[in-house]
Design an enzyme around this catalytic site. Structure first.
Site, PDB file in Angstrom:
ATOM      1  N   ASP A 233     -10.169  -6.192  -0.364  1.00 13.00           N
ATOM      2  CA  ASP A 233      -9.452  -5.570   0.736  1.00 13.00           C
ATOM      3  C   ASP A 233      -9.086  -6.700   1.711  1.00 13.00           C
ATOM      4  O   ASP A 233      -9.538  -7.843   1.577  1.00 13.00           O
ATOM      5  CB  ASP A 233     -10.335  -4.517   1.408  1.00 13.00           C
ATOM      6  CG  ASP A 233      -9.520  -3.441   2.117  1.00 13.00           C
ATOM      7  OD1 ASP A 233      -8.306  -3.642   2.338  1.00 13.00           O
ATOM      8  OD2 ASP A 233     -10.106  -2.391   2.457  1.00 13.00           O
TER       9      ASP A 233
ATOM     10  N   HIS B 292     -12.341  -1.535   9.102  1.00 15.00           N
ATOM     11  CA  HIS B 292     -11.420  -2.370   9.873  1.00 15.00           C
ATOM     12  C   HIS B 292     -12.071  -2.849  11.177  1.00 15.00           C
ATOM     13  O   HIS B 292     -11.755  -3.930  11.674  1.00 15.00           O
ATOM     14  CB  HIS B 292     -10.142  -1.587  10.219  1.00 15.00           C
ATOM     15  CG  HIS B 292      -9.277  -1.273   9.043  1.00 15.00           C
ATOM     16  ND1 HIS B 292      -9.527  -0.213   8.209  1.00 15.00           N
ATOM     17  CD2 HIS B 292      -8.166  -1.889   8.560  1.00 15.00           C
ATOM     18  CE1 HIS B 292      -8.604  -0.182   7.262  1.00 15.00           C
ATOM     19  NE2 HIS B 292      -7.771  -1.179   7.449  1.00 15.00           N
TER      20      HIS B 292
ATOM     21  N   ARG C 193       4.007   2.441   2.937  1.00 18.16           N
ATOM     22  CA  ARG C 193       4.726   1.333   3.580  1.00 18.16           C
ATOM     23  C   ARG C 193       6.234   1.433   3.365  1.00 18.16           C
ATOM     24  O   ARG C 193       7.009   0.938   4.180  1.00 18.16           O
ATOM     25  CB  ARG C 193       4.237  -0.011   3.030  1.00 18.16           C
ATOM     26  CG  ARG C 193       2.735  -0.196   3.004  1.00 18.16           C
ATOM     27  CD  ARG C 193       2.086  -0.082   4.368  1.00 18.16           C
ATOM     28  NE  ARG C 193       0.671  -0.428   4.298  1.00 18.16           N
ATOM     29  CZ  ARG C 193      -0.209  -0.087   5.222  1.00 18.16           C
ATOM     30  NH1 ARG C 193       0.167   0.607   6.287  1.00 18.16           N
ATOM     31  NH2 ARG C 193      -1.487  -0.437   5.097  1.00 18.16           N
TER      32      ARG C 193
ATOM     33  N   ARG D 146      -6.864  10.286   2.403  1.00 20.06           N
ATOM     34  CA  ARG D 146      -6.524   9.283   1.387  1.00 20.06           C
ATOM     35  C   ARG D 146      -7.282   9.548   0.086  1.00 20.06           C
ATOM     36  O   ARG D 146      -6.899   9.051  -0.976  1.00 20.06           O
ATOM     37  CB  ARG D 146      -6.837   7.889   1.902  1.00 20.06           C
ATOM     38  CG  ARG D 146      -6.058   7.516   3.153  1.00 20.06           C
ATOM     39  CD  ARG D 146      -6.582   6.237   3.783  1.00 20.06           C
ATOM     40  NE  ARG D 146      -6.399   5.092   2.900  1.00 20.06           N
ATOM     41  CZ  ARG D 146      -6.940   3.890   3.133  1.00 20.06           C
ATOM     42  NH1 ARG D 146      -7.711   3.701   4.198  1.00 20.06           N
ATOM     43  NH2 ARG D 146      -6.720   2.900   2.297  1.00 20.06           N
TER      44      ARG D 146
ATOM     45  N   LYS E 151      -9.395   1.773  -5.352  1.00 17.56           N
ATOM     46  CA  LYS E 151     -10.125   1.251  -4.199  1.00 17.56           C
ATOM     47  C   LYS E 151     -10.963   2.366  -3.599  1.00 17.56           C
ATOM     48  O   LYS E 151     -10.669   3.551  -3.821  1.00 17.56           O
ATOM     49  CB  LYS E 151      -9.159   0.658  -3.165  1.00 17.56           C
ATOM     50  CG  LYS E 151      -8.053   1.599  -2.672  1.00 17.56           C
ATOM     51  CD  LYS E 151      -7.014   0.818  -1.878  1.00 17.56           C
ATOM     52  CE  LYS E 151      -5.995   1.710  -1.249  1.00 17.56           C
ATOM     53  NZ  LYS E 151      -4.924   0.955  -0.598  1.00 17.56           N
ATOM     54  N   HIS E 152     -12.070   2.047  -2.884  1.00 21.37           N
ATOM     55  CA  HIS E 152     -12.586   0.745  -2.479  1.00 21.37           C
ATOM     56  C   HIS E 152     -13.967   0.626  -3.091  1.00 21.37           C
ATOM     57  O   HIS E 152     -14.915   1.255  -2.598  1.00 21.37           O
ATOM     58  CB  HIS E 152     -12.670   0.644  -0.967  1.00 21.37           C
ATOM     59  CG  HIS E 152     -11.386   0.942  -0.248  1.00 21.37           C
ATOM     60  ND1 HIS E 152     -10.918   2.228  -0.020  1.00 21.37           N
ATOM     61  CD2 HIS E 152     -10.446   0.115   0.290  1.00 21.37           C
ATOM     62  CE1 HIS E 152      -9.758   2.179   0.656  1.00 21.37           C
ATOM     63  NE2 HIS E 152      -9.452   0.908   0.850  1.00 21.37           N
TER      64      HIS E 152
ATOM     65  N   ASP F 163       0.864  -1.188   0.000  1.00 22.90           N
ATOM     66  CA  ASP F 163       0.000   0.000   0.000  1.00 22.90           C
ATOM     67  C   ASP F 163       0.892   1.226   0.000  1.00 22.90           C
ATOM     68  O   ASP F 163       1.291   1.715   1.064  1.00 22.90           O
ATOM     69  CB  ASP F 163      -0.889   0.023   1.245  1.00 22.90           C
ATOM     70  CG  ASP F 163      -1.892  -1.098   1.284  1.00 22.90           C
ATOM     71  OD1 ASP F 163      -2.892  -1.017   0.565  1.00 22.90           O
ATOM     72  OD2 ASP F 163      -1.678  -2.072   2.048  1.00 22.90           O
TER      73      ASP F 163
END
Length: 622
Positions: free
Chosen positions: A346, A273, A168, A229, A260-261, A160
């Protein structure tokens, strides 16, 4: 469509596995069975028989080759291709007890070989990201494990790297301020260049699949999971910049992009999440708000789309999350929008997809909904066994299995991963974090800094030989900004107070501000963190500093919505990310070296709910 018929797959027109724009280091010669040379047997057993891929990466010959590969694969090899997971460790052949606990084998290479994995996803917490030549070496080791066993297919290696708050791969790789900042910059060419640089650097590390860009339209200021984001709240802006980034990642940077998403995660107050978001848009609202970015990226030729774990009753009244919904994945994304590329879930360990069905059932339902790849199923061995049993029992048809596997191989072939799975470890520094890339990041970022309030012309400020206090949330951001201001001759003092400053920290900041010529206070998601804090600590810090009557600049270093709670401040600035490149750009703007050019890509509602405090498109300059 007959099993393994790939005639409907959208061909890629871009040169694969290299950077046209930025000259990323060329991949070293291919190795393994599909590259035309038998590889050494791995711990899982057999050495594959070579099957040389065609020179053409798309078209009839490529399709015929894919059909032959699928036809000779075992069920175990096909099921493995559906799976993407994390592995623990920085080297492919180094044992890690966490691999043993989770997968029953010790090394990352053994995990890849055991399950015939279709992909691996890199994270810092799993120990994959250290010195960057080591990341490239890990990629090569995992590819050797993949091509040296079973069907001999190389991996999709993903991460990601959205940039901004989701990155990351950190420095020395080039960093950017993220999507909402690019939305503030209103420059599609800059958005494409940021993606091109990011993609080229990932490709040099052997990462060939980026889970970016985020194509959600952030219409809810209270959205806890998307926020910065997203490129913004306007579907047209999000569509334009998302499509530009697809071209940057894929055509220029040489990596597969992932929007995404789907079908859109921008209007929710629930984080998937930790819960199950429900989007209450009507079908007409979906068409006007959520769909335009996904239509745009499909038109731009995006390689893959990620499903969201969210319930969307207007699109599927069953109550199933989109990841498990055949009406949404097959009916809407495939048949109505015409997407023929790869669909990936995801992460399947998220609560939004786990609550209604068991972990053994989720993977089966997702594949039957039309998904091709399953990202990080929890209880991984259980998921693997469940898929095998579902195929053998006919619950997942061989047609559906071969269709998904064919799409995965098509992407690997079209992008040159089959021909050149390895990268040149010695050439990483020639591409990653180069002075040219870092300079472009600085220039792109400074055009995103957004000044929304500047009472009495407090900014730009003279800082040379003046006492400055930099305080607030984000310890690294505080230090980055203070360092950049000190480089300009300021006498700086820092006080990192965190997102919930104590009474002592607030008192210390007030005392220090009384002795400073200028105070810059940083906030980070104060609108959100303060919801569960009865004393609203970040807002209290800002209020106490304003009470000193001293010159105060409030900077929102994440969501710009924080500035609703600083409307009495002499100056308010939004920068959208707390990283070093953003703080350097902020320092240049504060000191007047460049004028602010960013314009809000979202509206900022008043804190009391009385209306809009700062409208979409607002932004000051000098």
């Amino acid at each position: 469509m007959a099993p393994a018929d790939v005639g409907s797959f959208r061909p890629s027109s871009r040169p694969a596995r290299r950077s046209v724009l930025l000259g990323t280091a060329g991949a070293v010669a291919a190795f393994g069975a599909l590259g035309g040379r038998a590889a050494a047997a791995t711990p899982s057993g057999s050495t594959p028989t070579p099957l040389t891929p065609p020179e053409e990466r798309t078209g009839p010959r490529a399709q015929a080759w894919i059909r032959r590969v699928v036809a000779r694969m075992s069920v175990e090899e096909k099921v493995g291709q559906l799976l993407v997971t994390h592995v623990y460790g920085a080297a492919a052949d180094s044992a890690d007890a966490r691999n043993t606990a989770e997968y029953g084998v010790a090394t990352p290479a053994e995990v890849v070989a055991k399950y015939h994995l279709g992909g691996v996803c890199y994270f810092t917490w799993s120990g994959n990201v250290g010195p960057l030549p080591g990341v490239a070496a890990l990629s090569n080791g995992l590819q050797a494990a993949a091509t040296g066993t079973g069907a001999g297919l190389p991996l999709l290696i993903s991460t990601d790297q959205e940039q901004g708050t989701i990155a990351r791969i950190g420095p020395p790789a080039t960093q950017f301020p993220g999507n909402m900042a690019l939305g503030a910059g209103r420059d599609a060419a800059a958005a494409r260049e940021a993606a091109a640089i990011t993609g080229a650097e990932l490709a040099a590390l052997g990462i060939n699949h980026d889970y970016a860009p985020d194509a959600d339209v952030n219409v809810d200021p209270g959205n806890p999971v998307i926020g910065v984001r997203s490129f913004g709240s306007d579907p047209g802006l999000v569509a334009e910049l998302a499509a530009a980034q697809v071209l940057g990642y894929q055509r220029d940077g040489g990596v597969a992009a992932t929007a995404k998403h789907f079908p859109g995660h921008g209007d929710t107050k629930v984080d998937s999440h930790t819960g199950i978001p429900e989007i209450r848009h009507t079908r007409q609202q979906w068409e006007s708000l959520d769909a335009p970015p996904f239509r745009a990226v499909i038109e731009a030729g995006i390689d893959s789309i990620m499903t969201g774990h969210l319930v969307f009753p207007a699109l599927d009244p069953s109550g199933d999350p989109a990841t498990l919904s055949r009406p949404i994945v097959t009916g809407l994304l495939r048949e109505e929008l015409g997407f023929t590329g790869l669909v990936v879930t995801d992460a399947l360990g998220m609560k939004g997809v786990r609550d209604k069905y068991g972990d053994d059932q989720v993977v089966i339902l997702a594949i039957n909904a039309g998904v091709d790849m399953l990202l990080r199923p929890p209880a991984f061995d259980l998921a693997h066994r469940s898929l095998l049993a579902a195929v053998r029992s006919g619950r997942i048809s061989r047609h559906r299995l071969d269709e998904a596997v064919g799409r995965i191989i098509r992407l690997k072939l079209a992008n040159g991963i089959v021909h050149h799975p390895a990268v040149d470890v010695s050439a990483v520094a020639d591409t990653v974090g180069t002075p040219a890339h870092l300079d472009r990041a600085d220039r792109i970022t400074e055009a995103t800094t957004t000044v929304v309030r500047n009472a009495a012309g407090l900014l730009p400020a003279r800082v040379d030989r003046r006492r400055l206090l930099v305080a607030g949330a984000g310890g690294s951001a505080v230090q980055y900004l203070a360092g950049a201001l000190a480089d300009r001759g300021a006498e700086t003092r820092t006080l990192s107070t965190g997102t919930r400053p104590t009474d002592a920290a607030i008192a210390g900041a007030v005392a220090a501000a009384d002795d400073a010529d200028l105070t810059v206070v940083l906030t980070s998601k104060a609108w959100d963190t303060d919801v569960t804090d009865p004393q609203a600590r970040q807002r209290l810090l800002v209020e106490k500093l304003l009470g000193t009557g001293r010159p105060i600049v409030v900077v929102a270093v994440a969501d710009p919505y924080d500035l609703a709670y600083a409307d009495r401040a002499p100056a308010c600035v939004a920068v959208y990310a707390p990283n070093a490149v953003t703080m350097r750009a902020l320092a240049r703007v504060l000191c007047g070296e460049v004028g602010p050019r960013g314009r809000l890509p979202v509206e900022i509602p008043a804190a009391d709910g009385s209306g809009v405090l700062y409208p979409y498109g607002h932004g000051l300059t000098w």
